[in-house]
Design an enzyme around this catalytic site. Sequence first.
Site, mmCIF file in Angstrom:
data_model
loop_
_atom_site.group_PDB
_atom_site.id
_atom_site.type_symbol
_atom_site.label_atom_id
_atom_site.label_comp_id
_atom_site.label_asym_id
_atom_site.label_seq_id
_atom_site.Cartn_x
_atom_site.Cartn_y
_atom_site.Cartn_z
ATOM 1 N N HIS A 146 10.236 8.630 14.447
ATOM 2 C CA HIS A 146 9.128 7.447 14.143
ATOM 3 C C HIS A 146 7.743 8.364 13.965
ATOM 4 O O HIS A 146 6.756 7.872 14.752
ATOM 5 C CB HIS A 146 9.114 6.562 15.145
ATOM 6 N N ASP A 160 10.001 -6.981 -4.193
ATOM 7 C CA ASP A 160 9.120 -7.361 -3.375
ATOM 8 C C ASP A 160 8.508 -8.870 -3.717
ATOM 9 O O ASP A 160 7.943 -9.040 -4.618
ATOM 10 C CB ASP A 160 7.737 -6.267 -3.284
ATOM 11 N N GLU A 206 14.794 2.546 19.745
ATOM 12 C CA GLU A 206 13.878 3.704 19.538
ATOM 13 C C GLU A 206 13.348 4.254 21.213
ATOM 14 O O GLU A 206 12.748 3.184 21.828
ATOM 15 C CB GLU A 206 12.515 3.505 18.874
ATOM 16 N N ASP A 213 13.275 7.605 9.808
ATOM 17 C CA ASP A 213 12.253 7.897 10.733
ATOM 18 C C ASP A 213 12.060 6.771 11.818
ATOM 19 O O ASP A 213 11.338 6.968 12.757
ATOM 20 C CB ASP A 213 10.764 8.119 9.897
ATOM 21 N N ARG A 247 0.811 -1.362 -0.068
ATOM 22 C CA ARG A 247 0.025 -0.002 0.120
ATOM 23 C C ARG A 247 0.951 1.233 0.104
ATOM 24 O O ARG A 247 0.641 2.299 -0.946
ATOM 25 C CB ARG A 247 -0.946 0.006 1.230
ATOM 26 N N ILE A 248 1.836 1.199 0.785
ATOM 27 C CA ILE A 248 2.836 2.543 0.750
ATOM 28 C C ILE A 248 3.848 2.592 -0.153
ATOM 29 O O ILE A 248 3.890 3.674 -0.856
ATOM 30 C CB ILE A 248 3.430 2.578 2.327
ATOM 31 N N ALA A 306 10.050 2.602 7.193
ATOM 32 C CA ALA A 306 9.229 1.321 7.487
ATOM 33 C C ALA A 306 9.547 0.871 8.971
ATOM 34 O O ALA A 306 8.801 1.196 9.908
ATOM 35 C CB ALA A 306 9.806 0.548 6.577
ATOM 36 N N ARG A 307 10.623 0.231 9.309
ATOM 37 C CA ARG A 307 10.924 -0.128 10.550
ATOM 38 C C ARG A 307 12.405 -0.100 10.678
ATOM 39 O O ARG A 307 13.267 -0.518 9.867
ATOM 40 C CB ARG A 307 10.345 -1.668 10.547
#
Length: 329
Positions: A288, A178, A269, A264, A157-158, A239-240
């Site tokens: 984040h 992907d 974190e 981000d 989606r993103i 993302a992560r």
Amino acid sequence: MKVYLGEVIHPDAVALLEKNAQVVRPKDHSRQAFLEALREIDGMVARKVHVGAEEMDRASRMKIIARHGVGLDSVDLSEATRRGILVTNTPGANRESVAELALSFMLALARKIPQAQKAMANMPKGDIGIFTALLKQYNLTGIDLEGKSLGIIGTGRIGSTVARKCIAAFDMKVQGYDPYVSAEVMKSFGVEKVERLENMLPKIDFLTVHCPLTEETRGMVGKKELASMKKGAYVVNTARGGIVNEKALLEALNSGPIAGAALDVWELEPPDPQDPLLHHPNLIGTPHYAGTTEESLHRVGMVAVEEVLRFLRGEPPLYPVNPEVLKKK
């Protein structure tokens, strides 16, 4: 029904939850208060808090964990499934916000906006001739996004939204890696599928990451991958943390081909304030917050709360992550 809420979500979502359930909150911000609040709950809305075996032991009545967001790395999904606890998330609700930040990062890196702001803060008042000197002193000559090549890891989606925006606005040439999205689907939003990541990296000017953090993707962009990128390339991760190896990224910024990066998300974190990567002059770091817009927080909060209420009323959820739990009930 009792629903735990210990984190900040949109006020409209809070109001909806309070209207339809008894909201349980911790007395303070301590871990002990958090664990105590879980004792008699039927469900919970979880934003960033970790929910594993210990937390599930305390919440012996819990039937549903509604993730405020898409990622599942903060929930022990296998343990929840084993215990018959449903987990839901909010797919697509923060898509626009995250995609816009990724694009903002690309623009900021390409045009060296943080460096330009620093230059302005050090410019003598009223001396117009200093502008030319500042361009050279701070190396402020950037690049256009128009026509550049973009590589996307994760074209769900993103990732697909980022691709569409970059193609429409800047006529960028986009490739995607992907394993779970077909070439035909990628072609439908203008992306050329590559079968191997190493085939994409040497050809692109920008790399942006939009896949979940799994054992398969952890460390996916490491020393070897970064070294293979073209000189002057840029790396973006919204993302992560953990998908891009931060130690390798720092090395690539210092002595490798990477001209700049924007993160981000972080392996830890929040990151250590003394982390040299955080203070690198060609690194843009944010806390984040890609999904932290008014619109996104409203969408995500409402969907998460509606999932809890729907399930506790005995109605089928819209976004179950472990639907096999439903078959056992």
